[in-house]
Structures are given as structure tokens and as C-alpha cells.
Design an enzyme around this catalytic site. Structure first.
Site, PDB file in Angstrom:
ATOM      1  N   CYS A 149      -3.476   4.605  14.504  1.00 29.20           N
ATOM      2  CA  CYS A 149      -2.347   5.548  14.501  1.00 29.20           C
ATOM      3  C   CYS A 149      -2.743   6.947  14.986  1.00 29.20           C
ATOM      4  CB  CYS A 149      -1.746   5.658  13.106  1.00 29.20           C
ATOM      5  SG  CYS A 149      -1.221   4.076  12.451  1.00 29.20           S
ATOM      6  N   ASN A 181       6.988   3.215  11.042  1.00 29.89           N
ATOM      7  CA  ASN A 181       5.668   3.627  11.521  1.00 29.89           C
ATOM      8  C   ASN A 181       5.353   2.891  12.825  1.00 29.89           C
ATOM      9  OD1 ASN A 181       2.935   3.934  12.003  1.00 29.89           O
ATOM     10  ND2 ASN A 181       2.299   3.594   9.883  1.00 29.89           N
ATOM     11  N   HIS A 202       2.213  12.217  12.465  1.00 36.27           N
ATOM     12  CA  HIS A 202       2.388  10.760  12.594  1.00 36.27           C
ATOM     13  C   HIS A 202       3.381  10.288  11.543  1.00 36.27           C
ATOM     14  CE1 HIS A 202       1.760   6.555  12.566  1.00 36.27           C
ATOM     15  NE2 HIS A 202       0.973   6.539  11.509  1.00 36.27           N
TER      16      HIS A 202
HETATM   17  O1  UT7 Z   1      -0.120   4.654   9.702  1.00 40.41           O
HETATM   18  C1  UT7 Z   1      -1.201   4.156   9.023  1.00 40.41           C
HETATM   19  C2  UT7 Z   1      -1.386   4.796   7.743  1.00 40.41           C
HETATM   20  N1  UT7 Z   1      -0.644   4.136   6.702  1.00 40.41           N
HETATM   21  C3  UT7 Z   1      -0.047   4.859   5.790  1.00 40.41           C
HETATM   22  O2  UT7 Z   1      -0.021   6.032   5.893  1.00 40.41           O
HETATM   23  C4  UT7 Z   1       0.539   4.211   4.584  1.00 40.41           C
HETATM   24  C5  UT7 Z   1       0.165   5.020   3.367  1.00 40.41           C
HETATM   25  N2  UT7 Z   1       0.722   4.506   2.149  1.00 40.41           N
HETATM   26  C6  UT7 Z   1       2.023   4.560   1.869  1.00 40.41           C
HETATM   27  O3  UT7 Z   1       2.846   4.986   2.652  1.00 40.41           O
HETATM   28  C7  UT7 Z   1       2.457   4.108   0.493  1.00 40.41           C
HETATM   29  O4  UT7 Z   1       1.319   3.896  -0.301  1.00 40.41           O
HETATM   30  C8  UT7 Z   1       3.321   2.823   0.518  1.00 40.41           C
HETATM   31  C9  UT7 Z   1       4.701   3.131   1.109  1.00 40.41           C
HETATM   32  C10 UT7 Z   1       2.643   1.737   1.299  1.00 40.41           C
HETATM   33  C11 UT7 Z   1       3.549   2.330  -0.916  1.00 40.41           C
HETATM   34  O5  UT7 Z   1       4.144   3.347  -1.682  1.00 40.41           O
HETATM   35  P1  UT7 Z   1       3.543   3.737  -3.102  1.00 40.41           P
HETATM   36  O6  UT7 Z   1       4.428   4.762  -3.667  1.00 40.41           O
HETATM   37  O7  UT7 Z   1       2.106   4.103  -2.892  1.00 40.41           O
HETATM   38  O8  UT7 Z   1       3.705   2.407  -3.913  1.00 40.41           O
HETATM   39  P2  UT7 Z   1       2.582   1.507  -4.578  1.00 40.41           P
HETATM   40  O9  UT7 Z   1       1.779   0.795  -3.559  1.00 40.41           O
HETATM   41  O10 UT7 Z   1       1.878   2.337  -5.597  1.00 40.41           O
HETATM   42  O11 UT7 Z   1       3.481   0.443  -5.318  1.00 40.41           O
HETATM   43  C12 UT7 Z   1       4.377   0.814  -6.376  1.00 40.41           C
HETATM   44  C13 UT7 Z   1       5.146  -0.425  -6.804  1.00 40.41           C
HETATM   45  C14 UT7 Z   1       4.256  -1.635  -7.043  1.00 40.41           C
HETATM   46  O12 UT7 Z   1       4.771  -2.333  -8.146  1.00 40.41           O
HETATM   47  P3  UT7 Z   1       4.091  -2.163  -9.604  1.00 40.41           P
HETATM   48  O13 UT7 Z   1       2.652  -2.551  -9.429  1.00 40.41           O
HETATM   49  O14 UT7 Z   1       4.265  -0.711  -9.938  1.00 40.41           O
HETATM   50  O15 UT7 Z   1       4.891  -3.115 -10.442  1.00 40.41           O
HETATM   51  C15 UT7 Z   1       4.446  -2.461  -5.824  1.00 40.41           C
HETATM   52  O16 UT7 Z   1       4.247  -3.834  -6.042  1.00 40.41           O
HETATM   53  O17 UT7 Z   1       6.080  -0.802  -5.775  1.00 40.41           O
HETATM   54  C16 UT7 Z   1       5.889  -2.192  -5.481  1.00 40.41           C
HETATM   55  N3  UT7 Z   1       6.212  -2.401  -4.076  1.00 40.41           N
HETATM   56  C17 UT7 Z   1       7.457  -2.662  -3.637  1.00 40.41           C
HETATM   57  N4  UT7 Z   1       8.616  -2.793  -4.276  1.00 40.41           N
HETATM   58  C18 UT7 Z   1       9.714  -3.042  -3.539  1.00 40.41           C
HETATM   59  C19 UT7 Z   1       5.377  -2.360  -3.011  1.00 40.41           C
HETATM   60  N5  UT7 Z   1       6.062  -2.587  -1.878  1.00 40.41           N
HETATM   61  C20 UT7 Z   1       7.349  -2.785  -2.243  1.00 40.41           C
HETATM   62  C21 UT7 Z   1       8.532  -3.048  -1.533  1.00 40.41           C
HETATM   63  N6  UT7 Z   1       9.685  -3.158  -2.222  1.00 40.41           N
HETATM   64  N7  UT7 Z   1       8.548  -3.161  -0.184  1.00 40.41           N
END
Ligand code: UT7
Length: 346
Positions: free
Chosen positions: A112, A283, A253
Site C-alpha cells: 500500500c 482500501n 492511504h
Molecule cells: O492497507 C494496509 C493496511 N491495513 C490496514 O490499515 C488495516 C488496519 N486495521 C484496521 O483497519 C482494523 O483493525 C480493522 C478494520 C481490520 C478491524 O477493526 P478493529 O476495530 O481493529 O476490530 P477488531 O479486529 O479489534 O475486531 C473487533 C470485533 C471482533 O469481535 P470480538 O473478538 O470483539 O468478539 C471481530 O471478530 O469485531 C469483529 N469483526 C467483525 N464484526 C463484524 C471483525 N471483522 C468484522 C466484520 N463484521 N467484518
């Protein structure tokens, strides 16, 4: 004679995949996706290849720069989803657009951060005086590597391409002012596609274990992105002897709106300076910066002298920032948007 951007273009696949469509595919919701990422919909390439999108974006950038394909001296394609391992997508685009044979054409892999890395390489090529017009393309068909059963990643990515023509400007105060680019291979496992390279060639086993798809530890990447990118932004401002208050546009980005807002807040940048189009495209990896730049340019918001702070982060991990003082007069042909609309449907 600093290096500067002489023209911009973009291209998008036709198919739109909304959050509501994803609700039918995995256990997710429009509410969760929008609140956590800022994404409402993304484009998914079906019949369009990575080089098709890149070639169209470059064609548009050449029209905007008023240049013919024969005037390109070097072509750099930044992509995390190249069409093949080899030949390079750059060579495929060269052929599609009929660029001359006497050019440097290669792919740049910095995921990215690829467009920002590419800008630094283009800047060096122009400053070397060996190359006069460098075409830089960020092109992605990244959804080819998305596991549509993995809600952690499939809601995030989209396809598209953006392109810039880099040349020089006689106006010393304009153009690419400063860069701060980084890489940290110790964080490679946080965001990777494990199989398909020479390390883990394709086999029934790699396919069964879904090793050809994007694997990401999102929370870790999120934290590192905010910390590292904010610091790189401060560095480029310092190198340019500027302050956050001097920035007209903060264009980072488009991976997650919360990451972008957190970086902006660490820098003390006000909300109206933040460029956002993630809601429409998700993204798009190396294509996200040139697509967003083309859109604000086409909207007529960029003025000669506008200070643009660019920032990126991605697999590697790689990250960095660049400062650009916009040097181009506004083009009416582009303002009308007719050219982009026309070409996108070709
Ligand atoms: O371009 C390359 C670089 N990549 C990035 O910059 C991505 C960086 N990371 C992020 O943008 C975020 O970490 C994400 C959008 C991927 C995830 O957001 P988050 O606020 O960090 O959520 P999390 O991974 O901490 O997950 C929170 C909860 C989890 O459930 P529990 O364990 O709290 O029960 C996940 O299982 O949200 C759940 N979850 C979802 N729920 C509904 C994860 N994905 C989803 C989903 N829909 N699509």
C-alpha cells in the site's frame, strides 16, 4: 528544476459491491463496516485485469498532461496484486499503450506504500536528469487475493488504478519537496499473502489452507500505522520548514477512516483538510493515493501552490510521507469530468 506532477488519471472497475451485498456473504453488517472503517462500498474487477486498469489510468494521466505515449521515458507500476509474478505489469501496460521501447519499465513492490515509494524513485530519476517524463501507476486487482469467507479482511479491499506523470517544473518553489520513507521487515507476518511465491509455491495443500489470500493482524497494523505515519508526517514537514497549519490537504492511504483521523488529530490537522474517498472505494492499496489525488484535482479544489501532505502505510511493513506543493494550472477539460467518464466506460 524540482520534480513535480504534470498530469493525473484514474480508472475503476464497473462492478460495485456494497456493504449490504457483503451482509449476504459473511457475518457482518453495514453498520459495523462503516463505523469501524468508513467504507460503504468498493469496486471489484471482474473482466478488467490489473494492467487494463493501470493502462486506462495512465492513458487518462497522459491526456491530462498533454503528452503522447512516446514521450514517456520510464514507467513504474506500484502494485501489491501484479498481473503475474513476471513479466512485470509495467511491461504489460507498456505494450497496451504502445509506449516506446527505449524506456525503463518495472514493478515496484511496497504494497500500500507503493505509490509513495514510486514518487520518491520518480523524483530521483527526474533529478538525475537521465529521464524527463516518468509515468507512475498504482494499479490493483487486490480482490483476487481476498478470501470472501473471511469477514476480517473481505470487507476492506477494493480494486482500481491511479496514475501520475512526473516531470520537472522551472518554478523552484513548487513540486515534490520532501520525503520520509521507511520499512521494517520484522513486521512482515502482520500483513501478508503467504503462498504463491517461491517460498511456498502453489499446491493442493496451500489452496486447501487458503494460503493464497491476504492474512492480516488488523489491530496491530492499525496501531503501528497511526504511530509511525504521524511521525513520518512530522519529519517531512520539518524538512520542508513547514508546520501542520501550512498544510492544505492531508491525503493518506485510504485503509481506514479511523486511522486517517487519528493521524490527523496527532498532527493537529483540522477535519476540512482531510481527503477521504474510502466510503466509495475501500482500501485500493497502492492505487488509493493516486485515485484520491485525481479526484480532488478533478473537483477543482487543488490550486497552484496548494500544500499536500501525502502519507501511506502497508505490508512490509512499509510506511512514509511526502510533501508536495501543487504546481499545475487547473485544466478545464479535466474539470468537466467528461474525459474520465468517457474512458472509464471503454
Ligand atoms: O492497507 C494496509 C493496511 N491495513 C490496514 O490499515 C488495516 C488496519 N486495521 C484496521 O483497519 C482494523 O483493525 C480493522 C478494520 C481490520 C478491524 O477493526 P478493529 O476495530 O481493529 O476490530 P477488531 O479486529 O479489534 O475486531 C473487533 C470485533 C471482533 O469481535 P470480538 O473478538 O470483539 O468478539 C471481530 O471478530 O469485531 C469483529 N469483526 C467483525 N464484526 C463484524 C471483525 N471483522 C468484522 C466484520 N463484521 N467484518
Amino acid at each position: 528544476m524540482p520534480a513535480t506532477i504534470l498530469g493525473l488519471g484514474m480508472a475503476l472497475p464497473k462492478k460495485v459491491l456494497t456493504n449490504f451485498d457483503l451482509e449476504k456473504m459473511v457475518d457482518t453488517s453495514d453498520k459495523w463496516i462503516f463505523e469501524r472503517t468508513g467504507i460503504k462500498e468498493r469496486r471489484v474487477a471482474e473482466n478488467e485485469s490489473c494492467s487494463d486498469l493501470g493502462a486506462l489510468a495512465l492513458k487518462n494521466a497522459l491526456i491530462d498532461a498533454d503528452l503522447s505515449p512516446e514521450e514517456v521515458d520510464a514507467l513504474i507500476v506500484a502494485s501489491g496484486s501484479p498481473e503475474m509474478i513476471f513479466p512485470s505489469t509495467a511491461c504489460l501496460i507498456q505494450e497496451k499503450l504502445g509506449l516506446k521501447k527505449e524506456i525503463l519499465a518495472f514493478d515496484l513492490q511496497a504494497a500500500c506504500s507503493g505509490f509513495l515509494y514510486g514518487l520518491a524513485v520518480a523524483d530521483a530519476l527526474i533529478n538525475s536528469k537521465a529521464y524527463k517524463k516518468v509515468a507512475l501507476v498504482g494499479a490493483e486487482k487486490i480482490t483476487a487475493f481476498v478470501d470472501w469467507e473471511d469477514r476480517n479482511t473481505c470487507v476492506l479491499f477494493g480494486d482500481g488504478a491511479g496514475a501520475a506523470i512526473i516531470g520537472s517544473t522551472p518554478q523552484a518553489e513548487f513540486g515534490l519537496v520532501s520525503f520520509s520513507l521507511y520499512a521494517d521487515g520484522s513486521k512482515a507476518p502482520l500483513l501478508c499473502i503467504p503462498a504463491g511465491g517461491s517460498g511456498m509455491p502453489a499446491s493442493p495443500e496451500t489452496i486447501k489452507n487458503k494460503k493464497h489470500f491476504i492474512q492480516m493482524q488488523g489491530r496491530e497494523v492499525f496501531k503501528l500505522a497511526v504511530k509511525n505515519v504521524a511521525s513520518a508526517c512530522q519529519e517531512v514537514l520539518k524538512k520542508a520548514k513547514l508546520f501542520p497549519a501550512d498544510v492544505d490537504f492531508f491525503l493518506a492511504h485510504q485503509a481506514n477512516e479511523r486511522i486517517i483521523n487519528a493521524i490527523a488529530s496527532q498532527l493537529g490537522l483540522s477535519a476540512e483538510k482531510i481527503v477521504l474517498n474510502i466510503s466509495r472505494y475501500g482500501n485500493t492499496s497502492a492505487a488509493s493515493i493516486p485515485i484520491a489525488l485525481t479526484e480532488i484535482y478533478n473537483s477543482g479544489k487543488l490550486k497552484k501552490g496548494s500544500v499536500i501532505l501525502l502519507a501511506a502505510f502497508g505490508s512490509g511493513l512499509t510506511w512514509g510521507a511526502a510533501l508536495l506543493r501543487w504546481s499545475k494550472d487547473f485544466s478545464r477539460k479535466v474539470k468537466n469530468g467528461e474525459r474520465d467518464a468517457e474512458n472509464q466506460n471503454n
